[in-house]
Design a protein around this motif. Sequence first.
Motif, PDB file in Angstrom:
ATOM      1  N   LEU A 488       1.051  -1.283  -0.029  1.00  0.00           N
ATOM      2  CA  LEU A 488       0.127  -0.029   0.277  1.00  0.00           C
ATOM      3  C   LEU A 488       0.895   1.180   0.132  1.00  0.00           C
ATOM      4  O   LEU A 488       0.288   2.466  -0.024  1.00  0.00           O
ATOM      5  CB  LEU A 488      -0.899   0.038   1.215  1.00  0.00           C
ATOM      6  N   ARG A 489       2.182   1.055   0.157  1.00  0.00           N
ATOM      7  CA  ARG A 489       2.935   1.910   0.451  1.00  0.00           C
ATOM      8  C   ARG A 489       3.202   3.091  -0.703  1.00  0.00           C
ATOM      9  O   ARG A 489       2.967   4.426  -0.685  1.00  0.00           O
ATOM     10  CB  ARG A 489       4.276   1.816   0.613  1.00  0.00           C
ATOM     11  N   SER A 490       2.921   2.552  -1.920  1.00  0.00           N
ATOM     12  CA  SER A 490       3.150   3.416  -3.240  1.00  0.00           C
ATOM     13  C   SER A 490       2.118   2.807  -4.171  1.00  0.00           C
ATOM     14  O   SER A 490       2.379   1.897  -4.824  1.00  0.00           O
ATOM     15  CB  SER A 490       4.478   3.030  -3.985  1.00  0.00           C
ATOM     16  N   PRO A 491       0.710   3.290  -4.162  1.00  0.00           N
ATOM     17  CA  PRO A 491      -0.375   2.884  -4.778  1.00  0.00           C
ATOM     18  C   PRO A 491      -0.104   2.974  -6.505  1.00  0.00           C
ATOM     19  O   PRO A 491      -0.389   2.048  -7.379  1.00  0.00           O
ATOM     20  CB  PRO A 491      -1.551   3.700  -4.294  1.00  0.00           C
ATOM     21  N   LYS A 492       0.785   3.874  -6.692  1.00  0.00           N
ATOM     22  CA  LYS A 492       0.937   4.298  -8.382  1.00  0.00           C
ATOM     23  C   LYS A 492       2.005   2.898  -8.692  1.00  0.00           C
ATOM     24  O   LYS A 492       1.939   2.337  -9.792  1.00  0.00           O
ATOM     25  CB  LYS A 492       1.760   5.385  -8.418  1.00  0.00           C
ATOM     26  N   ARG A 493       2.755   2.637  -7.725  1.00  0.00           N
ATOM     27  CA  ARG A 493       4.074   1.425  -8.058  1.00  0.00           C
ATOM     28  C   ARG A 493       3.152   0.518  -8.166  1.00  0.00           C
ATOM     29  O   ARG A 493       3.394  -0.495  -9.024  1.00  0.00           O
ATOM     30  CB  ARG A 493       5.182   1.616  -7.128  1.00  0.00           C
ATOM     31  N   THR A 494       2.595  -0.097  -7.259  1.00  0.00           N
ATOM     32  CA  THR A 494       1.574  -1.208  -7.254  1.00  0.00           C
ATOM     33  C   THR A 494       0.928  -1.477  -8.302  1.00  0.00           C
ATOM     34  O   THR A 494       0.766  -2.488  -8.990  1.00  0.00           O
ATOM     35  CB  THR A 494       0.746  -1.227  -5.800  1.00  0.00           C
ATOM     36  N   ALA A 495       0.093  -0.432  -8.646  1.00  0.00           N
ATOM     37  CA  ALA A 495      -0.768  -0.462  -9.701  1.00  0.00           C
ATOM     38  C   ALA A 495      -0.039  -0.683 -11.147  1.00  0.00           C
ATOM     39  O   ALA A 495      -0.290  -1.402 -11.777  1.00  0.00           O
ATOM     40  CB  ALA A 495      -1.528   0.776  -9.835  1.00  0.00           C
ATOM     41  N   ALA A 496       1.060  -0.053 -11.343  1.00  0.00           N
ATOM     42  CA  ALA A 496       1.668  -0.207 -12.607  1.00  0.00           C
ATOM     43  C   ALA A 496       2.143  -1.484 -12.730  1.00  0.00           C
ATOM     44  O   ALA A 496       2.546  -2.128 -13.798  1.00  0.00           O
ATOM     45  CB  ALA A 496       3.063   1.070 -12.682  1.00  0.00           C
ATOM     46  N   THR A 497       2.789  -2.109 -11.442  1.00  0.00           N
ATOM     47  CA  THR A 497       3.379  -3.248 -11.465  1.00  0.00           C
ATOM     48  C   THR A 497       2.260  -4.272 -11.841  1.00  0.00           C
ATOM     49  O   THR A 497       2.588  -5.366 -12.506  1.00  0.00           O
ATOM     50  CB  THR A 497       4.089  -3.633 -10.380  1.00  0.00           C
ATOM     51  N   ALA A 498       1.271  -4.388 -11.368  1.00  0.00           N
ATOM     52  CA  ALA A 498       0.297  -5.206 -11.144  1.00  0.00           C
ATOM     53  C   ALA A 498      -0.321  -5.210 -12.591  1.00  0.00           C
ATOM     54  O   ALA A 498      -0.875  -6.127 -13.388  1.00  0.00           O
ATOM     55  CB  ALA A 498      -1.078  -5.075 -10.269  1.00  0.00           C
ATOM     56  N   SER A 499      -0.420  -3.599 -13.402  1.00  0.00           N
ATOM     57  CA  SER A 499      -1.149  -3.703 -14.692  1.00  0.00           C
ATOM     58  C   SER A 499      -0.600  -4.667 -15.899  1.00  0.00           C
ATOM     59  O   SER A 499      -1.099  -5.114 -16.331  1.00  0.00           O
ATOM     60  CB  SER A 499      -0.732  -2.241 -15.046  1.00  0.00           C
ATOM     61  N   ALA A 500       0.913  -4.975 -15.545  1.00  0.00           N
ATOM     62  CA  ALA A 500       1.482  -5.663 -16.601  1.00  0.00           C
ATOM     63  C   ALA A 500       0.642  -7.234 -16.473  1.00  0.00           C
ATOM     64  O   ALA A 500       0.471  -7.615 -17.367  1.00  0.00           O
ATOM     65  CB  ALA A 500       2.973  -5.780 -16.330  1.00  0.00           C
ATOM     66  N   LEU A 501       0.716  -7.839 -15.391  1.00  0.00           N
ATOM     67  CA  LEU A 501       0.155  -8.822 -15.168  1.00  0.00           C
ATOM     68  C   LEU A 501      -1.323  -8.920 -15.466  1.00  0.00           C
ATOM     69  O   LEU A 501      -1.907  -9.828 -16.119  1.00  0.00           O
ATOM     70  CB  LEU A 501       0.420  -9.725 -13.729  1.00  0.00           C
ATOM     71  N   MET A 502      -2.160  -7.844 -15.321  1.00  0.00           N
ATOM     72  CA  MET A 502      -3.511  -7.591 -15.352  1.00  0.00           C
ATOM     73  C   MET A 502      -3.742  -8.011 -16.765  1.00  0.00           C
ATOM     74  O   MET A 502      -4.701  -8.599 -17.235  1.00  0.00           O
ATOM     75  CB  MET A 502      -3.903  -6.387 -15.019  1.00  0.00           C
TER      76      MET A 502
END
Length: 853
Positions: A488-502
């Motif tokens: 949860l620390r960096s929502p943008k980083r988490t979302a960008a990382t997960a977007s590739a797998l998404m």
Amino acid sequence: MNASLRLSVSSLRAHKRRFAGTFLAVFLGVAFLAGTLVMGDTLRASFSSMFGDATAGTDAVVRSADTITTPGESQGVRQPVDTSLVRTIEKVPGVAAAAPQIQGRGQLVGTDGKPVGGQGPPTLAGNWITDSRLNPYRIAEGRAPARSGEVVVNRGAADKGGLRIGDTTTLRTPDPVEVTVVGLATFGGQDGMAQVTFTGMTRADAEKYLTARPGQAASIQVRAGPGVSQARLVSELTSVLPDGVEAITGQESARENTDMISSQFLTLFTTFLLVFSGVALLVATFSIHNTFAIVVAQRTRDNALLRALGASRRQVAGATLVEAGAVAVVASAAGLVGGLGIAAGLQALFPAIGFPFPEGGLVIGTLSLLLPLAVGILVCLGSALLPAVRAGRTAPLAALRESAVDRSAGSRTRTVVGGACAAAALASTLVGVLVSPSLWSAGLGGVLALVAFVVLGPAASRFAVRALGAPVDRLRGVTGGLARRNALRSPKRTAATASALMIGVAVVSLFTVFGASLKATMDRTVSRSFAGDVAVSNPSFGAGGSGLSPKLAPAIARQPAVAEAVGLGRGVAKVDGSGRALTVTDPAALGRVFDLGTVRGTLDHLGTQGIAITEEEAGRQHLTVGGTARLTFTDGTTRPFTVRAVYGRSELAGDYVITRAAWAPHRTQDSDTLVAVAFRPGVDPAEGKAAVQQVAERYGNPSVQTRDEYAQSSAGGIDMMLSLVYALLALAVFIALLGIANTLTLAIHERTRELGLLRAVGQTRSQLRAMVRWESVLVAAFGTTGGLVLGAFLGWVLVEASGGASDTAFAFALPPVRLAVVALVGLAAGALAGLRPARRAARLDVLRAIAAE
């Protein structure tokens, strides 16, 4: 700029590991793209050379001028030409020889009792042309057929069927014919023309089994005399040919054959692979962007000090882009080499699976080299552009800050843009699915939905990670709680990382849902339309297979256990100028075995001048019962048919139905595609099926299946397609995992001091490893969940839009078991991606970590 360049080179040397994931992502995407393009170039050159060599002795081809093409088929049907034209052609000045080419469908049965080929490419039979220069096939072993029942088989088909010279087998024409193999042949130096099978027989046998009546041929091959050009030969031939018959040069014929394979197979095949190359590169874009975004964030103080020392925004941004460019050029160049390796591997692999690949070197076009290189560089530079701009905007005073606060999730602009994209996606989708069915409108909605998911990702990640991480927090205690807080620390980083797998999971889910919907559609179609007990068919698709003998249905109908057996044949004709497929059958029996919905008029007395059509076609052609439809057949004759019946459902029965007597004067090679059988009341299904099987064995042993088995086998190709899709999408998922692993590795570097403090206050190595692994799993869970939701939505859009834009009513189906497997694979992939970063974190020296900046 020289200073920026030196700084970038120094940074790359000092932090090579930071860009390992970026390098691999670009490398894999470019290699897949380059391999696909090189393979396509090589196959096209191979087929062009093959047809050129095989038809080198044919200077002209005489054939029927008109074709009838039905919707959904690219290759039309031509009327045969009269073989008596050979005598006329031989008298034309400049003609050295002419020979009729009689050709039809003929499927060999292998030594194991199974048919050879039939899965897409044609299964052909024809007369063996004795003039070796006019015959595209060459005897490699044995001899040419001399007596009735003797055949020559292309060597590839013989190997696949386990056939050798002297073997006796069955040739389905579709009537079963017992033949003896006396020779093996090659085509253009290869064992066959792709996976097309060919059986050459005597001219008398070819006329007997492959034509409606003697004296007909598919075309006439002509060889010119010395010094006569192909153009001149065609000009001489044209002056003596009757109306409706044309002559083309041998070069034109070879080019048409090459173009036909290119359009029907190569273009589809390479486009299919290029789509997945695009998906892999799209996934790589997110991974690359995330890497550079993290690197730039970690260098905030460094960039601020450079600004304070006098570096301009352009210089700081340029330094980041130089790093990206260096990685892009090296990775893309390596990807090109890898792509050539992929193409070379396929060149060695294809012959092992029965597909001929050229024995010479690879054909590498300029576009096949430049396009992947340019795409790789542009993807990498484009992905790094925003982080580079952000680096250039770093204020000199940022050097005094301890850390930056990530407020990406709360960006009002992001929320507004994402909400607007979501609203536009919903509107476009509803229009394309419900209001005015359109694949383009629905597709635009799908693209906008993808954009909305990506833009709203940071905001969604805060809620999703909290929800998904709650069980981890309870089960793993402090370790799970720390993992959730890190995610949860960096929502943008988490979302960008997960977007590739998404994206990878979304495409997998899309095809899974669409495949399940196709199977449900087929099952519903058979269940709703087919009222019989068993179906007899030759499992095949494309132009493959030989069909069923028209004599089979009457033979089955004579069995005591059978109440009705009706065969469905196929014909073609132009109905008011448009090519349409005709169902050739016994209409009265058809109505008793198939559910045709509401029938207006009668199916009992169509005779030779009546026709039955669906309500939809009747509305399209403005016809009612008693109206007249004008049909033009391939032989050029136009006849009026009276509409005697209008029925509700087409599906298995087709849109136009005529009797066999009406079709007989215009038919070529006659065959059925399906025989539907209904048993008498009280007949045991197993006993009835066994009785039908006994009859079928005498007619080439086609498949006899219950209604449920027939529905499953009809959809069998869908599972094969999904297996190929999953194999190709594994590359995209792998690139996404590289992105997760790279992000965690960079995050660990960023948290070095924090991790040291955790170890200092009592956290064990195993707890630290578990914390990093669970953080990886939570990121993967967020990406997998988003991918499943997006994929299911896009699958629904595709199914509904396809059903609205075609004559088939598609059934939407969600396969829970398959989607659950996709979810588990996504979570397992997240755990796998976290292994290496977790080990690296656990190996940190505590004192050095605490002392780190």
